[in-house]
Design an enzyme around this catalytic site. Structure first.
Site, PDB file in Angstrom:
ATOM      1  N   LYS A 183       0.856  -1.177   0.000  1.00 28.16           N
ATOM      2  CA  LYS A 183       0.000   0.000   0.000  1.00 28.16           C
ATOM      3  C   LYS A 183       0.897   1.234   0.000  1.00 28.16           C
ATOM      4  O   LYS A 183       1.501   1.577   1.012  1.00 28.16           O
ATOM      5  CB  LYS A 183      -0.895   0.064   1.239  1.00 28.16           C
ATOM      6  CG  LYS A 183      -1.953   1.192   1.150  1.00 28.16           C
ATOM      7  CD  LYS A 183      -2.422   1.669   2.517  1.00 28.16           C
ATOM      8  CE  LYS A 183      -1.575   2.795   3.048  1.00 28.16           C
ATOM      9  NZ  LYS A 183      -1.676   4.067   2.266  1.00 28.16           N
ATOM     10  N   GLU A 258      10.008   1.456  10.584  1.00 27.71           N
ATOM     11  CA  GLU A 258      10.954   2.573  10.492  1.00 27.71           C
ATOM     12  C   GLU A 258      10.152   3.835  10.673  1.00 27.71           C
ATOM     13  O   GLU A 258       9.326   4.191   9.839  1.00 27.71           O
ATOM     14  CB  GLU A 258      11.678   2.551   9.137  1.00 27.71           C
ATOM     15  CG  GLU A 258      12.984   3.338   9.139  1.00 27.71           C
ATOM     16  CD  GLU A 258      12.805   4.791   8.780  1.00 27.71           C
ATOM     17  OE1 GLU A 258      12.611   5.611   9.716  1.00 27.71           O
ATOM     18  OE2 GLU A 258      12.842   5.117   7.592  1.00 27.71           O
ATOM     19  N   CYS A 297      13.396  11.348   6.497  1.00 24.96           N
ATOM     20  CA  CYS A 297      13.451  10.834   7.867  1.00 24.96           C
ATOM     21  C   CYS A 297      14.826  11.022   8.484  1.00 24.96           C
ATOM     22  O   CYS A 297      14.955  11.173   9.700  1.00 24.96           O
ATOM     23  CB  CYS A 297      13.033   9.367   7.907  1.00 24.96           C
ATOM     24  SG  CYS A 297      14.055   8.278   6.892  1.00 24.96           S
ATOM     25  N   GLU A 400       9.576  15.729  15.265  1.00 28.39           N
ATOM     26  CA  GLU A 400       9.926  15.661  13.852  1.00 28.39           C
ATOM     27  C   GLU A 400       9.028  16.600  13.042  1.00 28.39           C
ATOM     28  O   GLU A 400       7.822  16.386  12.934  1.00 28.39           O
ATOM     29  CB  GLU A 400       9.773  14.227  13.345  1.00 28.39           C
ATOM     30  CG  GLU A 400      10.341  14.008  11.965  1.00 28.39           C
ATOM     31  CD  GLU A 400      10.275  12.555  11.536  1.00 28.39           C
ATOM     32  OE1 GLU A 400      11.209  12.105  10.848  1.00 28.39           O
ATOM     33  OE2 GLU A 400       9.282  11.870  11.877  1.00 28.39           O
TER      34      GLU A 400
END
Length: 506
Positions: A183, A258, A297, A400
């Site tokens: 997906k 992750e 990331c 983040e």
């Protein structure tokens, strides 16, 4: 919907070797983030579509030929896919640019890296021994540890590097002999759809590769919880990753996560002692923070700079940040594209606003740029932003941001630099700038991050494992460990001269 009739929905769900529309008939427009206009329409799948795709993958694994295909043939197919990626490099690079907003050059580099990943895993499995022999202490015992495919794999990938992140999962899964359902992000699915088309063209058997385009709350949730799935691999945010792990827990399936990072880039004064060293460190700090508009990331979003060089370094950093050329990624000369969506830009704006309220000093950026021929007014652009005088209590330092925002913190001693760099709940990556070899090794050894770059930032090697500590996730991608994620280990013990045990009367 689009104002013209040029956009028509594609059958973008692939299950059991067939392309089709969603069971519900629902569709979704895919927007170009440079102008917020739709350029494609895809099927919007849900739980029913996901169940069909998982069933196809299950049949292909349990009854099909792929898991039992010789390793050499699997490796040959992966190499054919790499050849096709290289053939279609320009088309796929442009599609990645329109889908995710990055520059075409970044898109081309991504395609090169994807091809390298397929070649690496092809070479890795082709060169392996058939098993590890275990000495049982008898010539009549043959004992060997072998690796087998884990089964049906669910893959959920993010929007920032759609094709690259897909390849890090698909290549090792296929090399190991698995089947899968992927997906992609619902807002950047186009190159993953194209990759499935290339897998079919390369000759992959029907049912091995399946894709469901659709949202996370339905498709992603079902992929995480379905009892016929043996492994779920997710790359994305911490909140979503936690939900994936919770959904997978009742069926005790293997999970690889992750989940991002808040990565320090530590610059010692000696790295800036020469003009060349200073310019290089500044240039790499810009690269660390602003490549793909900071939507990475592993972005070096936290500059941790030694106090004695801080003023000069930040001044030059801000000056150069203001000169970064923003625009549509397909335009010549553009260095940085838009953010992926209006939602993402609004998130970045909230972080900058909160940082300024908490005492940060704005050195560059901090706003939407003026429209221009290269920057349509409806595009999701935001200027590269440098925030000085930041501290650990600020949200912009702790969380983040995933945007073009660089925070600046200062240290005086090596111990203080390490303490600041490790003061994060994430632990994905980090950089160290020093020409003192002893210091470089000491600091790299003390940093609690999965990847440490010394006098560099952002490169990765397909041969090296990628992953993090803490809330950056569990499991590894790339390298031998990345292949191991998609395998089960079996011990086969063969007695060549069996005898009665005679433990029991009879």
């Amino acid at each position: 919907m689009a104002e013209s009739n040029e956009l028509q929905a594609r059958s973008t769900i692939h299950a059991g070797g067939e392309w089709r529309a969603a069971v519900s008939g629902a569709t979704r427009e895919i927007l170009d983030p440079a102008d917020a206009l739709p350029f494609a329409v895809v099927a919007e799948g849900d739980e029913k579509d996901t169940d069909l795709a998982i069933a196809a993958a299950r049949r292909a694994f349990d009854e099909g030929e792929w898991p039992r295909t010789p390793v050499g043939e699997r490796a040959a197919l992966l190499r054919r896919v790499a050849d096709l990626l290289e053939r279609d490099r320009e088309r796929l690079g442009l599609l990645e640019s329109r889908d995710a907003g990055k520059t075409v050059e970044e898109g081309r580099v991504d395609i090169d890296d994807v091809a390298r990943a397929f070649r690496y895993f092809a070479d890795l499995v082709a060169g392996e021994s058939p098993g590890r022999v275990v000495d049982a202490g008898s010539p009549d015992i043959h004992s060997v540890v072998v690796h087998e495919p884990i089964g049906v794999c669910s893959m959920i990938t993010p929007w920032n590097y759609p094709l690259l992140q897909a390849s890090w999962k698909i290549a090792p899964a296929l090399a190991a002999g698995n089947t899968f359902v992927i997906k992609p992000s619902e807002i950047t699915p186009m190159t993953t759809i194209a990759l499935i088309e290339l897998l079919v063209e390369a000759g992959l058997p029907a049912g091995v590769a399946n894709i469901v385009t659709g949202p996370g709350h339905s498709v992603g949730a079902r992929l995480s919880e379905h009892p016929d799935v043996d492994l779920v691999s997710f790359t994305g945010g911490l909140i979503s990753g936690t939900k994936v792990a919770q959904a997978a827990a009742p069926t005790v399936k293997k999970v690889a996560l992750e989940l991002g990072g808040k990565n320090p880039n530590v610059v010692f004064a000696d790295a800036c002692a020469t003009d060349e060293g200073f310019d290089t460190a500044v240039d790499q700090a810009l690269n660390a923070a602003f490549i793909h508009s900071g939507q990475v990331c592993s972005a070096g979003a936290r500059l941790i700079i030694e106090e004695s060089v801080r003023d000069r370094f930040v001044a030059e950093l801000a000056r150069r940040a203001e000169k970064i050329r923003l625009g549509r990624g397909t335009e010549a000369g553009v260095e940085c594209g838009p953010l992926v969506s209006e939602q993402q830009r609004a998130k970045v704006e909230r972080y900058v606003e909160s940082a300024l309220k908490e005492g940060a000093v704005l050195r560059s950026g901090g706003k939407r740029p003026d429209p221009s021929p290269q920057r349509p007014k409806n595009g999701y652009f935001y200027e590269p932003t440098v925030l000085d005088h930041c501290h650990r209590e600020m949200r912009v330092v702790r969380e983040e941001v995933f945007g073009p925002v660089l925070t600046v913190e200062t240290f005086r001693t090596e111990d203080e630099a390490v303490t600041l760099a490790n003061d994060t709940e994430y632990g994905l990556a980090g950089g160290v700038w020093t020409f003192d070899a002893g210091r470089a090794r000491r600091v790299a050894g003390r940093l609690r991050h999965g990847t440490i770059w010394i006098n560099d930032f952002h490169p990765y090697l397909p041969q090296a494992e990628w992953g993090g500590f803490g809330k950056s996730g569990v499991g590894r991608e790339l390298g031998p460990a990345g292949l191991a994620e998609y395998r089960e280990t079996k011990h086969v013990y063969q007695n060549l001269a069996p005898e009665p045990v005679r433990w029991f009367a009879g």
